[in-house]
Design a protein around this motif. Sequence first.
Motif, PDB file in Angstrom:
ATOM      1  N   GLU A  96       2.809   7.305   6.671  1.00  0.00           N
ATOM      2  CA  GLU A  96       2.090   5.968   6.122  1.00  0.00           C
ATOM      3  C   GLU A  96       3.426   5.400   5.995  1.00  0.00           C
ATOM      4  OE1 GLU A  96      -0.036   5.558   1.833  1.00  0.00           O
ATOM      5  OE2 GLU A  96       0.148   7.472   2.628  1.00  0.00           O
ATOM      6  N   ALA A  97       4.480   5.643   5.495  1.00  0.00           N
ATOM      7  CA  ALA A  97       5.424   4.666   5.224  1.00  0.00           C
ATOM      8  C   ALA A  97       6.006   3.817   6.476  1.00  0.00           C
ATOM      9  CB  ALA A  97       6.868   5.576   4.685  1.00  0.00           C
ATOM     10  N   GLN A 143       3.150   1.329   7.007  1.00  0.00           N
ATOM     11  CA  GLN A 143       3.220   0.157   6.165  1.00  0.00           C
ATOM     12  C   GLN A 143       4.117  -0.580   6.594  1.00  0.00           C
ATOM     13  OE1 GLN A 143       3.573   2.051   2.259  1.00  0.00           O
ATOM     14  NE2 GLN A 143       1.329   2.510   1.844  1.00  0.00           N
ATOM     15  N   LEU A 144       5.365   0.050   6.751  1.00  0.00           N
ATOM     16  CA  LEU A 144       6.748  -0.679   7.196  1.00  0.00           C
ATOM     17  C   LEU A 144       6.219  -1.753   8.536  1.00  0.00           C
ATOM     18  CD1 LEU A 144       9.660  -1.517   7.261  1.00  0.00           C
ATOM     19  CD2 LEU A 144      10.210   0.336   8.552  1.00  0.00           C
ATOM     20  N   GLU A 162       3.445  -2.648   9.440  1.00  0.00           N
ATOM     21  CA  GLU A 162       2.432  -3.519   8.960  1.00  0.00           C
ATOM     22  C   GLU A 162       2.958  -4.825   8.369  1.00  0.00           C
ATOM     23  OE1 GLU A 162      -1.279  -5.185   8.886  1.00  0.00           O
ATOM     24  OE2 GLU A 162      -0.653  -3.444   9.977  1.00  0.00           O
ATOM     25  N   SER A 163       4.020  -4.573   7.057  1.00  0.00           N
ATOM     26  CA  SER A 163       4.746  -5.535   6.739  1.00  0.00           C
ATOM     27  C   SER A 163       5.427  -6.332   7.465  1.00  0.00           C
ATOM     28  CB  SER A 163       5.317  -4.999   5.323  1.00  0.00           C
ATOM     29  OG  SER A 163       6.210  -4.010   5.759  1.00  0.00           O
ATOM     30  N   SER A 179       8.256  -7.358   0.593  1.00  0.00           N
ATOM     31  CA  SER A 179       7.330  -6.568   0.946  1.00  0.00           C
ATOM     32  C   SER A 179       7.876  -5.607   1.908  1.00  0.00           C
ATOM     33  CB  SER A 179       5.821  -6.837   1.485  1.00  0.00           C
ATOM     34  OG  SER A 179       5.170  -5.751   1.740  1.00  0.00           O
ATOM     35  N   ALA A 180       8.425  -6.275   2.973  1.00  0.00           N
ATOM     36  CA  ALA A 180       8.808  -5.553   4.246  1.00  0.00           C
ATOM     37  C   ALA A 180      10.330  -4.775   3.725  1.00  0.00           C
ATOM     38  CB  ALA A 180       9.199  -6.451   5.160  1.00  0.00           C
ATOM     39  N   SER A 184      10.937  -3.775   0.580  1.00  0.00           N
ATOM     40  CA  SER A 184      10.523  -2.565  -0.263  1.00  0.00           C
ATOM     41  C   SER A 184      10.025  -1.358   0.739  1.00  0.00           C
ATOM     42  CB  SER A 184       9.432  -3.240  -0.985  1.00  0.00           C
ATOM     43  OG  SER A 184       8.810  -1.967  -1.681  1.00  0.00           O
ATOM     44  N   ASN A 185       9.291  -1.542   1.781  1.00  0.00           N
ATOM     45  CA  ASN A 185       8.953  -0.614   2.545  1.00  0.00           C
ATOM     46  C   ASN A 185       9.932   0.065   3.497  1.00  0.00           C
ATOM     47  OD1 ASN A 185       6.131  -0.568   1.761  1.00  0.00           O
ATOM     48  ND2 ASN A 185       5.727  -2.334   3.247  1.00  0.00           N
ATOM     49  N   LYS A 233      11.921   2.164   1.304  1.00  0.00           N
ATOM     50  CA  LYS A 233      10.922   3.397   1.020  1.00  0.00           C
ATOM     51  C   LYS A 233      11.411   4.382   2.146  1.00  0.00           C
ATOM     52  CE  LYS A 233       6.171   4.884   0.060  1.00  0.00           C
ATOM     53  NZ  LYS A 233       4.902   4.287   0.094  1.00  0.00           N
ATOM     54  N   LEU A 234      11.373   4.090   3.302  1.00  0.00           N
ATOM     55  CA  LEU A 234      11.150   4.915   4.385  1.00  0.00           C
ATOM     56  C   LEU A 234      12.740   5.173   4.519  1.00  0.00           C
ATOM     57  CD1 LEU A 234      10.231   5.784   7.165  1.00  0.00           C
ATOM     58  CD2 LEU A 234      10.852   3.948   8.313  1.00  0.00           C
TER      59      LEU A 234
END
Lengths: 329, 578
Positions: B380-381, B384-385, B387-388, B423-424, B426-427, B430-431
Amino acid sequence: MTLTAEAAHQSAEDFVTTFHRIREEVSKFIVGQQSLMEDVLLAILCGGHVLLEGVPGLGKTALVHTISDALHLDFRRIQFTPDLLPADIVGTQVLMDRDGSKVLEFQQGPVFCNILLADEINRATPKTQSALLETMQERSVTVAGETHPLDSPFFVLATQNPIEQDGTFPLPEAQLDRFFFKLLVDMPTHDEFSEILNRTGGNQQPTIEPVASGDDMHRLGHTLREVPIDETVQDYLVRIVRATHPENEHAPEPVKKFVRHGASPRGAQAMLAACRGRALLDGRYHVAREDVAAVAVPALRHRLILSFEGEAEGIRSDGVIQSVIEHLD
Amino acid sequence: MSKPSSARKMSHQTSTDGTELIGDFLQSIRQRLGLRALLQVTVWTTLVAGSVMLLIAMSYVLRGHSVDRQWYLWVAVLGVVAGVIAAFTRRASVDGAATFADHFFGLKDLLITCLHAGRSGRSDGFYALQAEQAADRVQQLDPQAIDCRPPRRQLWLAIAIASLSLLLAFKQPSEAVQTQLDLETTMLVETERMNQELEDLVDELEKSSDDEEERELLDPDRLREMVEELRKTKDYKEALRQYAKLEQQLEKARHKLEQRRDEQLLARAAKELEKAEETKSLAERLQQKKFQEAGEQLSKWKPTESKPWNQQRRELARLKAAAQRMAAAARNSRQGTSSSHNPNSASKQSASVSAAGKSSGGSGQASGTASSDGGGDLAEAIEQLAESLKEWDEALEECASQEKREGQCDAKSAGQCKACASSANSNLSKLSKYLRKMTIKRRANQKLSKLCKACSQCQGGLGQCAGNGPNPGGKKAGWGSNESRRDVREELYDNGQTASLTGIKGQGPSQTTVESADEGTGVSTRRTVERERQFRRQFESFVSREDVPAEVKSGVKRYFQFIHQIDETQPTLTDSAE
């Protein structure tokens, strides 16, 4: 009053000597039966009455007669029969003419003697047998409210036939208990048999000389009571008597099974007296357990009342008493 | 009637002499009886003590043990004490002596009567005569006539039994018992040593864990508690059980750190990344399972926002490509997992899970399922990365085209671009954190594995101790065979160790683990892994034995190397094993 050692020795010596002298005198006529003779003499010396049991012809009456001769005592014999009345034994009051007046006087019966031979005592009725109760215990006779003391010494020597039971009345327990010893008269041995024939078959009969008197009897009886008995031996004696009672915890199995009622304290008294006599005759100045065991059977055999099981199985009191002695040893 | 010779002129003096004479005689009788009682008590005590000792000795000998000699001491002491008490209580009293003498010498209660009369102070008349008579009699008697010898039969029996029980003291234990005793001693020493080694290992593990997060995962205090619960024992089974229990607990803790799905996902991502030259370095790091470095590298690829839009977009392209490739791998992984959820494959999986449950003894989770299916959070991470980053790239493209068209980018597009960048970032952050955590988990897992391995070695070592007797059983080293089928039945040497450790269902670790097959075509490595675990355990336990000669160890090493060569060169062997 206590005796000195010297006096005690003299008394004991006198006892033994007298006893042997009487026995030797009796043995002149009576063949064998030494044990029986000793027991009868011992009972007499202890002041007790004797019940002799044996078949006819074994010399019971002759023994008693000879003893009375040897003791130089007044001897009477009563042949007990079913129709014998108490008055025939103890005596009765008779109307007498005294100086022109009629008075009731007591006429003494044959019981007024020193040695009474009650021959075949079980042939008399219980009422007549009971007439002897007072004479044997109290040594007196009471007639019409008046008591007449008997001569002293007084011994009853009774006989009974164990086989012929028809027309007999077994002695009540109270009467039996008054006998010092119950002695069984056995058949003589072969040699004794021959000797009996030799002595009695001819014209010559042995003459019995009196070797003792009534006073001697009293004196010897006093000597007997001086003989000490240790508490442990007396305890043994008491235990034997108590063990003849089925309810006693120390009673052996045969007693519990075959005896309904045991011996009385009077039996213990008889044993004690007989033990003392045996001790002196054995050359001792004290009573031993052996004496107690030896006199237990003649002193207690007529005092045990067998139960129904005992009677049914033909148990004899002698065996029961032996089991008591073995149990306590 | 016989009269005592001195009685005619008896005086107080003679009476006293007679009493003393009787007293001396009774004292002699008492001594004689005391001696006899002592000898009898000695014989009986010896007989009883010998019998008791014989029974005790037989209980040892019949079980093959040598008799514990302390028993002889205790029985002897008890026998002496009992003998002394018995001899003391059986002492003859004066009354007892008098009664005995009366019976023994046939005195017809003369002495006891005399004694009691003397006590009661009666000395007149018949009592005096009696005392004289007693004195005369005892003068003629010899107390030595009382036989003090103990019963001959009991004496010989006592001697025989005592000798026999003493002889049994020198009997050596049987070979099997001796082996067992040696084993117990060895077991005691070995368990103590192993416990100490495990404690040292936990200390070492604690010292090496400097990272707070790693310490939290490992929980060294809990590990120390578990190790301190271990006791030194001489019972082989008990020792095995405690190490097995510890291993089970460690396995459970290790299962919590499992991240096999995530690692598979990253391995798949590495394969995707390898295809492009620009992301090869990242692929290499992922392949080498350097997840933290990979995360850092991804962060480094982030474009600088102060640069022009086009330049930012060029810098972003590598990051975007990497993210897209990783996202593709994640999607594939998710599709593979979801495809396995269809009815046909579901039944297969459930069968494999149930089989795993059986084979693992219900030990708990199947490995690799610690995280969600298909590497859920990680996938998911990544997605999301990707995608962002895509949105950021589009925003950059819009800004760049606007700048090219109108000379500058308007505030709206710039703001949108900034939001996308945020957003990117942040993702990406997170990763990176996720990857860092994976590294820590992996490190903790490796440390726990090391501890598990030590436990396993302990159990193997105990097994070797059990077989280290003079007759270890089985076949000689180097004479065995790995063939499961043999035409001729071969006789094994019985070493008497017939006891077997019976496990409890649902308890203890299992050697089997469930390995999920990789998606797509290929050969499952499950059986191979299982066999490898067995071989590894055998190999490790064998080569660590001190009693095995070096040449045998090297032979075993060669044997296992040979096996592995066969496995590598002939994959069909693995297939056949399945």
